[in-house]
Design a protein around this motif. Structure first.
Motif, short mmCIF file in Angstrom:
data_model
loop_
_atom_site.label_atom_id
_atom_site.label_comp_id
_atom_site.label_asym_id
_atom_site.label_seq_id
_atom_site.Cartn_x
_atom_site.Cartn_y
_atom_site.Cartn_z
N PRO A 164 0.81 -1.23 0.00
CA PRO A 164 0.00 0.00 0.00
C PRO A 164 0.84 1.27 0.00
CG PRO A 164 -0.95 -1.60 1.50
CD PRO A 164 0.36 -2.17 1.05
N ILE A 165 1.92 1.29 0.79
CA ILE A 165 2.77 2.48 0.83
C ILE A 165 3.56 2.61 -0.47
CG2 ILE A 165 4.75 3.52 2.00
CD1 ILE A 165 3.67 2.44 4.60
N ILE A 166 4.03 1.48 -1.01
CA ILE A 166 4.77 1.51 -2.28
C ILE A 166 3.85 2.02 -3.40
CG2 ILE A 166 5.91 0.09 -4.03
CD1 ILE A 166 6.83 -1.72 -1.68
N ILE A 167 2.61 1.55 -3.41
CA ILE A 167 1.64 2.00 -4.42
C ILE A 167 1.38 3.49 -4.28
CG2 ILE A 167 -0.80 1.86 -5.07
CD1 ILE A 167 -0.60 -1.18 -4.58
N LEU A 168 1.25 3.96 -3.04
CA LEU A 168 1.03 5.39 -2.80
C LEU A 168 2.17 6.22 -3.37
CD1 LEU A 168 -0.42 7.78 -1.39
CD2 LEU A 168 0.93 7.22 0.65
N ILE A 169 3.40 5.83 -3.03
CA ILE A 169 4.57 6.58 -3.50
C ILE A 169 4.66 6.55 -5.02
CG2 ILE A 169 7.09 6.71 -3.45
CD1 ILE A 169 6.92 5.41 -0.63
N THR A 170 4.48 5.36 -5.59
CA THR A 170 4.59 5.21 -7.04
C THR A 170 3.54 6.05 -7.76
OG1 THR A 170 5.39 2.95 -6.74
CG2 THR A 170 4.61 3.55 -8.94
N ALA A 171 2.29 6.00 -7.27
CA ALA A 171 1.21 6.75 -7.92
C ALA A 171 1.48 8.26 -7.86
CB ALA A 171 -0.12 6.43 -7.25
#
Length: 725
Positions: free
Chosen positions: A445-452
């Motif tokens: 979830p945090i990786i997706i947030l940063i990537t987005a």
């Protein structure tokens, strides 16, 4: 979790309960039908925000009024006017129910009359138009609303309820008053945009805004304490007594009508602070709630225990990483101390940390979470909204200062453990790293947030994707999020956001006063005069003001107010906007661990059962780097990623070593115990390394080597004296 799953998990349950819901001393815990109704309203409140942000945008005034009005109504329903205490008979318990109802009746009837009047506006489409008389509606709406609000608020103070499972009738009507204010302003918004803050404003407009301000201040008192209420009250008073004040404080003064109708517009309460709380803040509170409901937060803490729990002073190092990560997400220093500190503080005490030191480590780590990218406790989004600087630029700039801060806290706990010969927790009591490594996908979830965010998705879209991914990822764990868990996440998201709703609305009052009276501009001029165009002196004054404003206030409110008052003057002096705002933000965050009012340290002291003042002093020492780092990135912009790769690498290496020397000086241990003179030498060496110049680096490094040589006996006073022959 099944028995088999528990056996498989084994010691991984060390963090069990970190994600449990926490209740404050004045928070109600409804049961039965009351619980279902309140839970349903909380779910609807959060779902409304998520739906509006993603699918059905509303006109900003309407959206923010529903955000504030709904939040206030739920705050009065869920939080009592005083702490719940057991074992003592209260005036309320001594009073017959019939007499109590009789006392409530005048206020309840008055608010009911005002509410029905507003409902009639919607039913008949006949409100108080531009052509209406100035005093229209005051007897059928305005006076009953204000009088009823004050009456019931005082009743709540004098005869508070003591049953946590029931909602006081006085608070039910205060919640109705909050809804009434919102409905009135929503209906009249087209007119109020033209007449608010002018001579065209109607008395009913003023009375609705007055009642709204009273309700905001009372809700803030219940949820965040008196500090922000008193500050807001001083600013309100300042709006009326300006003509009698000296010097830069003097202004012409404002009538009740002009002030209150102005303050309840997008220049004040409905302005930037509420815009942020109704979008970015609530979105990331929902994200944190999804992580909590899916128990991903427990995984973060377990992962930290598996990685560092067995090292010397292990629980303290777990607090540095685990609490920092959790604090980044939930955005409240004191709240995070309570959540993770209930686990880490007892374990730190167990391996040998003094109670006050254990509480100080937790407070420093939890506060540091709000300067940790990419979320920064919503700070990055607030700064982006206020400055207009792109979110990605702010996050990139925040990386090195945050790493230096956490490195400082880590060095402090490690040196402390080395000094007193501490060990970590037994390996058999810790989670197995191999098993947790197989669940590393829980960081998705945090990786997706940063990537987005770095793919230039909007903050709202990125936050929503991260929230959804938290639910999806949970399906790979024993804690699968189904409909019930998702609804529970929406429910606790509302409860977690209510304090921020009230605080941001109260901060909006202060921001509105600053804009109305022009005190911000005059204060900036005073700052320029005092500093005499010396930027370092101006930054020192800015540091003091930011810390004072932040004492007792949540970070979001402290930063918003400090940025309104101080930032214009710093920028006018030629300091880059990003540097100026980062400077103010850091000290607003660190006010949570700065004596004498250090909320995060006090929360830790309550858990550790240590002296609050000693704990706050210890937490100040633990987070000392945060009081140096802002001056570092002023003198070395490369710390904010502004410069060439070589410049950035040089300043990171020198500052990192300087932070280590600073921690050694603070703890009095380098390669052995440091005497007072050697601590001073090492402190000066640290300042030289931190300054970032080649010459100061050389001096600092030479001093550090000299102290090392003394402690290793390569150099002694006798050999030094011989060298002088």
């Amino acid at each position: 979790m099944t028995a088999t799953e528990k056996d498989d998990a084994g010691p991984a349950l060390i963090a069990d309960g970190v994600d449990a819901e926490i209740y404050t001393g004045n928070q109600r815990i409804p049961i039965g039908t009351t619980h279902l109704v309140i839970a349903g309203l909380c779910v609807l409140y959060t779902m409304f925000h998520v739906a509006v942000m993603n699918f059905y945008p509303l006109e900003p005034w309407v959206y923010r009024l529903i955000h504030v009005g709904g939040g206030l109504a739920l705050a009065f329903a869920l939080f009592s006017s005083s702490l719940f205490k057991t074992g003592e008979e209260t005036p309320r318990q001594q009073m017959a129910q019939s007499r109590y109802m009789l006392l409530l009746a005048p206020g309840a009837v008055a608010i009911a009359v005002a509410f029905l009047t507003v409902v009639s506006f919607y039913l008949t489409d006949a409100g108080i138009s531009q052509a209406s008389g100035k005093t229209d509606g005051v007897w059928s709406f305005g006076y009953p609303l204000v009088a009823g609000t004050i009456w019931l608020m005082v009743m709540g103070w004098v005869v508070p309820g003591r049953d946590r499972s029931r909602i006081d009738l006085s608070d039910v009507f205060l919640a109705l008053a909050a809804v009434t204010v919102a409905l009135y302003i929503i209906y009249h918004a087209p007119f109020l945009r033209l007449r608010a803050g002018t001579g065209l404003a109607k008395d009913a407009d003023m009375l609705a805004a007055l009642a709204g301000v009273i309700l905001i201040l009372e809700a803030t008192r219940r949820l965040a304490g008196l500090a922000l209420v008193l500050i807001a009250a001083v600013f309100i008073l300042y709006s009326f007594i300006g003509p009698w004040l000296p010097g830069i404080l003097q202004h012409r003064g404002y009538s009740m009508s002009r002030f209150f109708t102005y303050i309840y517009t997008d220049q004040g309460i409905l302005g930037p602070t509420t815009a942020i709380s109704s979008t970015y803040i609530i979105l990331f509170v929902v994200f944190a709630a999804f992580l909590q409901a899916s128990r991903v937060g427990e995984y973060f803490v377990n992962f930290a225990f598996a990685a560092a729990g067995g090292q010397r002073g292990g629980p303290a190092k777990v607090a540095v990483f685990g609490s920092g990560l959790m604090g980044m997400i939930n955005g409240t220093s004191a709240g995070n101390v309570v959540a993770t500190g209930s686990l880490t503080i007892p374990l730190m005490k167990r391996v040998g940390y003094k109670p006050q030191t254990a509480a100080a480590v937790e407070a420093a780590a939890s506060s540091g979470g709000q300067i940790l990218p990419p979320i920064m406790g919503a700070g990055a989004f607030i700064m982006s909204e206020i400055t207009g600087i792109a979110y990605s630029e702010i996050v990139i700039a925040a990386i090195i200062p945050a790493l230096l801060y956490f490195a400082s806290v880590f060095f402090n706990v490690d040196i402390y453990a080395q000094k007193f010969g501490m060990k970590g927790l037994p390996r058999e009591e810790l989670p197995q790293f191999k098993k947790l490594a197989k669940q590393v996908y829980l960081f998705l979830p945090i990786i997706i947030l940063i990537t987005a965010l770095f793919l230039n998705y909007s903050v709202i879209r990125a936050g929503t994707l991260a929230m959804a991914s938290a639910a999806v990822v949970s399906w790979l764990t024993p804690y699968k999020m189904g409909t019930r868990s998702i609804l529970y996440a929406f429910e606790i998201a509302t409860k977690m956001s209510l304090q921020l709703v009230a605080v941001c609305a109260a901060a909006g009052i202060i921001v509105g006063v600053i804009a109305l009276t022009g005190i911000g501009t005059r204060f900036s001029s005073l700052l320029l005069g005092l500093a005499d165009q010396n930027q370092v002196v101006a930054l020192f004054f800015a540091m003091i003001v930011s810390i004072i404003l932040g004492m007792g206030m949540p970070t979001t409110a402290a930063y918003a107010v400090a940025a309104s008052v101080i930032a214009p003057g710093l920028i006018q002096m030629g300091i880059e906007p990003l540097t100026a705002h980062f400077f103010i933000f850091y000290f607003a965050v660190m006010s949570a661990i700065t004596p004498p009012v250090a909320l995060a340290a006090y929360a830790g002291a309550a858990i550790a059962q240590s002296d609050p003042m000693k704990t706050s002093v210890e937490s100040f020492k633990m987070g000392l780097a945060a009081f140096v780092v802002p001056f570092m990135f002023f003198t070395s912009p490369a710390l904010l990623m502004q410069g060439t790769g070589g410049e950035i690498a040089h300043v990171v290496i020198s500052a990192g070593f300087g932070i280590f020397l600073l921690s050694s000086a603070v703890q009095g241990w380098y390669f052995g115990t440091l005497s007072t003179p050697l601590r001073i030498v090492l402190l000066l060496a640290a300042m030289g390394m931190i300054e970032g110049g080649w010459i100061t680096d050389g001096i600092g490094l030479a001093a550090a080597i000299f102290v090392w040589a003394l402690q290793k006996k390569f150099v002694t006073p006798k050999t030094m004296a011989r060298g002088l022959d």
